[in-house]
Design a protein around this motif. Structure first.
Motif, short mmCIF file in Angstrom:
data_model
loop_
_atom_site.label_atom_id
_atom_site.label_comp_id
_atom_site.label_asym_id
_atom_site.label_seq_id
_atom_site.Cartn_x
_atom_site.Cartn_y
_atom_site.Cartn_z
N UNK A 105 0.98 -1.24 -0.03
CA UNK A 105 -0.02 -0.05 -0.04
C UNK A 105 0.67 1.29 -0.11
N UNK A 106 1.99 1.35 0.74
CA UNK A 106 2.96 2.38 0.82
C UNK A 106 3.64 2.53 -0.46
N UNK A 107 3.92 1.63 -0.94
CA UNK A 107 4.54 1.67 -2.44
C UNK A 107 3.68 2.09 -3.56
N UNK A 108 2.39 1.66 -3.59
CA UNK A 108 1.37 2.21 -4.34
C UNK A 108 1.18 3.96 -4.08
N UNK A 109 1.39 4.20 -2.86
CA UNK A 109 1.22 5.81 -2.64
C UNK A 109 2.35 6.27 -3.28
N UNK A 110 3.60 5.87 -2.89
CA UNK A 110 4.52 6.35 -3.67
C UNK A 110 5.00 6.44 -5.21
N UNK A 111 4.33 5.26 -5.67
CA UNK A 111 4.01 5.33 -7.18
C UNK A 111 3.07 6.35 -7.59
N UNK A 112 2.03 6.71 -6.78
CA UNK A 112 1.16 8.02 -7.14
C UNK A 112 1.89 9.25 -7.13
N UNK A 113 2.68 9.46 -6.01
CA UNK A 113 3.59 10.73 -5.94
C UNK A 113 4.50 10.83 -7.20
N UNK A 114 5.01 9.73 -7.61
CA UNK A 114 6.00 9.59 -8.68
C UNK A 114 5.29 10.02 -9.76
N UNK A 115 3.99 9.45 -10.25
CA UNK A 115 3.36 9.55 -11.53
C UNK A 115 3.09 11.16 -11.47
N UNK A 116 2.72 11.91 -10.09
CA UNK A 116 2.52 13.35 -10.26
C UNK A 116 3.68 14.08 -10.66
N UNK A 117 4.82 13.52 -10.18
CA UNK A 117 6.02 14.12 -10.34
C UNK A 117 6.36 14.13 -11.99
N UNK A 118 6.10 12.98 -12.46
CA UNK A 118 6.11 12.63 -13.80
C UNK A 118 5.33 13.59 -14.92
N UNK A 119 4.14 14.01 -14.32
CA UNK A 119 3.15 14.82 -15.01
C UNK A 119 3.75 16.11 -15.12
#
Length: 222
Positions: A200-214
């Motif tokens: 779950x924590x990794x999924x949240x980190x991937x969401x943050x990473x996706x927002x950075x990539x945007x």
């Protein structure tokens, strides 16, 4: 070049996403062995689908970029898939069978794979020729730092949660000791719950990473 609207967000993106990917890759064999009761000789086989999917999607993304000259679409399609697979694995961590878990991890690899070649291509496309070596080194450093930080943090998280829920494991020195420690059904369930929190924590980190990539500016390849 660190202030560039491509390079700056890319460094944070790869720090988060590669670090998260490596943490999952390093810790998941313990999940298979301890929580799901998979024999140590078979754990490596269950990790192969994730690695193959990562390689295949990375190669596809590279070919797509070479044909279109654009680089943002493959990660923006893949990362939500990886996030959804991790959330599903977190929800089913205690009840999934090894084949299902391996399949979900393959989807994680499929979704994350495109970001790896694209970060390097996009970063090098954004700088002048004299800065190619420096930006390549910066991307490599961000990956290495993210991998070290995230893997250490993930290991600490899992071990602390297991020690909290299973006090008899508090003296264990690491995940290797945990794999050798005999556990009953309730102990395996506690380990599965700890890994559910990790995914779950990794999924949240991937969401943050996706927002950075945007935030990365989408430039045509030179």
């Amino acid at each position: 070049f660190l202030k560039d609207r491509v390079v700056g967000p890319l460094l944070l993106t790869i720090f988060l996403i590669f670090g998260s990917y490596l943490a999952v890759s390093v810790l998941t064999p313990t999940y298979f062995q301890v929580a799901l009761g998979v024999a140590s000789a078979e754990v490596g086989l269950l990790m192969i689908p994730m690695m193959l999917a990562t390689t295949l999607s990375a190669g596809f993304a590279g070919r797509w970029v070479s044909k279109t000259g654009r680089y943002k679409r493959p990660p923006l399609l893949g990362l939500p898939l990886a996030i959804a697979a991790l959330l599903t694995l977190a929800a089913l961590a205690g009840s999934a069978n090894p084949a299902l878990a391996a399949g979900l991890l393959a989807l994680v690899g499929l979704g994350i794979g495109p970001i790896f070649p694209i970060t390097m291509v996009a970063a090098q496309n954004a700088v002048q020729r004299r800065d190619l070596g420096a930006v390549g080194g910066s991307i490599g450093f961000a990956r290495a730092l993210g991998g070290a930080v995230m893997t250490a943090a993930a290991s600490t998280l899992v071990l602390r949660l297991i020690a909290l829920w299973l006090p008899e494991t508090a003296g264990l020195g690491g995940l290797e000791d945990l794999a050798r420690h005999p556990l009953d059904g309730s102990g395996q369930a506690a380990v599965a719950d700890a890994f559910a929190v990790l995914y779950l924590v990794v999924a949240v980190l991937l969401v943050v990473g996706t927002l950075c990539f945007l935030r990365v500016e989408d430039r045509q390849l030179a």
